[in-house]
Enzyme design. Structure first.
Site, PDB file in Angstrom:
ATOM      1  N   GLN A 187       0.846  -1.211   0.000  1.00 43.15           N
ATOM      2  CA  GLN A 187       0.000   0.000   0.000  1.00 43.15           C
ATOM      3  C   GLN A 187       0.874   1.251   0.000  1.00 43.15           C
ATOM      4  O   GLN A 187       0.732   2.143  -0.833  1.00 43.15           O
ATOM      5  CB  GLN A 187      -0.869   0.048   1.256  1.00 43.15           C
ATOM      6  CG  GLN A 187      -1.846  -1.080   1.417  1.00 43.15           C
ATOM      7  CD  GLN A 187      -2.830  -0.751   2.530  1.00 43.15           C
ATOM      8  OE1 GLN A 187      -3.892  -0.211   2.265  1.00 43.15           O
ATOM      9  NE2 GLN A 187      -2.496  -1.073   3.765  1.00 43.15           N
ATOM     10  N   ALA A 200       6.908  -5.136   4.906  1.00 47.22           N
ATOM     11  CA  ALA A 200       6.645  -5.707   6.230  1.00 47.22           C
ATOM     12  C   ALA A 200       5.733  -6.916   6.078  1.00 47.22           C
ATOM     13  O   ALA A 200       5.064  -7.071   5.053  1.00 47.22           O
ATOM     14  CB  ALA A 200       5.968  -4.669   7.130  1.00 47.22           C
ATOM     15  N   TYR A 251       2.374  -9.799  15.690  1.00 47.52           N
ATOM     16  CA  TYR A 251       2.751  -8.720  14.764  1.00 47.52           C
ATOM     17  C   TYR A 251       3.346  -7.536  15.546  1.00 47.52           C
ATOM     18  O   TYR A 251       4.416  -7.030  15.189  1.00 47.52           O
ATOM     19  CB  TYR A 251       1.505  -8.287  13.981  1.00 47.52           C
ATOM     20  CG  TYR A 251       1.678  -7.008  13.194  1.00 47.52           C
ATOM     21  CD1 TYR A 251       2.423  -6.978  12.016  1.00 47.52           C
ATOM     22  CD2 TYR A 251       1.083  -5.812  13.627  1.00 47.52           C
ATOM     23  CE1 TYR A 251       2.569  -5.792  11.295  1.00 47.52           C
ATOM     24  CE2 TYR A 251       1.225  -4.632  12.908  1.00 47.52           C
ATOM     25  CZ  TYR A 251       1.973  -4.626  11.748  1.00 47.52           C
ATOM     26  OH  TYR A 251       2.128  -3.450  11.041  1.00 47.52           O
TER      27      TYR A 251
END
Ligand SMILES: NC(=O)c1ccc[n+]([C@@H]2O[C@H](COP(=O)([O-])OP(=O)(O)OC[C@H]3O[C@@H](n4cnc5c(N)ncnc54)[C@H](OP(=O)(O)O)[C@@H]3O)[C@@H](O)[C@H]2O)c1
Length: 293
Positions: A11, A59, A124
């Site tokens: 993104q 990531a 995460y």
């Protein structure tokens, strides 16, 4: 300036690939050209391009899947940023790295500042915090920009999911007890490019003078339910919606593999004070995003 951009298909990376162009020669890579689980791949890529600036927008971002793949999440988010920082140090270069609101546990009740103590509650978040520690441990020339609730209209994001659901379901039940700061990937890319433009010719020294961790997210905060309602409101193809009502739900009603912090809004005043810039109000930004694509 030679810029190595990692995560060009993501993104944020996709937007950075465009907004960075005026600043220099951009070498943009993503998996499988570079594999951040592989130290050899990281070192080979950095050596090949010899950048003055490394921007890591790559990531492992699947928060739920990370619970069952903790080693991969830790390699990509926790270890690779430290290797990039080491490589940057060896080359005399700078590193810009992005982190997350999910380093916090969400219990503070008002927006987090940079000096608040991280306490991640999922794999995460722990992996991203490890990445921050790895970069700051090398301690050379870096900016860590912690952002939150990133969306774009071209990749799967909360915004595109809401738009999809609105074409399929008459009633949307959305959690109202998760609060955060939505951030349009394009604005985040643009502000990154703008701070670099401020640096002028000597980016490495300039980043060195400003190095540290900064919060950088859409201004203000909102619940996922209210965010959904605003997405539906600004939808340029409202006539395609079949949704007639949105109903609040509690996070505990929708169990997911990863626990999420309930209140993870970021206070971005420090960034504004240092760089004399800020990301606009999340709602205004969402309107611009919906009008633009
Ligand atoms: N998304 C959010 O809501 C959010 C919130 C807070 C902070 N952030 C942070 O903001 C930054 C940008 O996020 P984003 O939403 O733009 O992420 P994204 O859309 O998921 O993009 C990440 C990119 O990294 C790539 N990648 C994953 N594993 C890799 C590997 N082993 N080697 C090389 N590349 C790999 C992905 O490739 P594949 O698509 O092929 O996996 C993808 O192109 C990240 O640091 C993220 O942690 C994101």
């Amino acid at each position: 300036m030679r810029i190595l951009l990692l995560g060009k298909n993501g993104q944020l990376g996709w937007e950075l690939h465009r907004t960075l162009q005026p600043l220099g020669k951009v070498f943009a890579v993503d998996y499988p050209e570079i594999d951040l689980t592989s130290p050899d791949s990281i070192n080979k890529t950095v050596q090949e391009y010899q950048p003055e600036l490394i921007i890591n927008a790559a990531a492992y971002t699947d928060v739920d899947r990370a619970e069952s793949e903790p080693e991969i999440a830790r390699a990509v988010n926790g270890l690779a940023p430290g290797m990039l920082a080491e490589q940057a140090k060896t080359l005399g270069s700078a590193l810009i790295h992005y982190s997350t609101d999910y380093v916090f546990d969400g219990k503070k009740g008002n927006p987090y500042i940079e000096t608040d103590r991280p306490n991640p509650i999922n794999v995460y978040g722990r992996s991203k915090l490890a990445g921050e520690h790895a970069v700051t441990k090398v301690g050379d020339v870096y900016l860590i920009l912690r952002t939150s609730w990133v969306y774009s209209l071209r990749r799967n994001s909360f915004v595109t999911k809401v738009l999809r659901w609105s074409r399929q379901q008459k009633t949307l039940r959305i959690v109202s007890d998760q609060i955060g700061s939505p951030t349009w990937a394009r604005m985040l890319a643009e502000i990154t490019a703008q701070i670099l433009a401020k640096a002028g010719g000597d980016v490495v020294h300039w980043i060195d003078d400003h190095k540290g961790i900064y919060h950088l997210a859409g201004n203000g905060h909102v619940s996922r339910l209210e965010w959904t309602q605003v997405i539906l409101h600004y939808d340029p193809q409202k006539e395609d919606q079949i949704t007639q009502e949105t109903q609040p739900a509690l996070t505990k009603v929708f169990p997911t593999p990863a626990q999420r912090p309930l209140f993870s809004a970021l206070d971005c005043e420090h960034f504004k004070k240092i760089f004399d810039m800020r990301l606009p109000d999340w709602k205004k930004t969402l309107q611009l995003a919906m009008e633009s694509e």
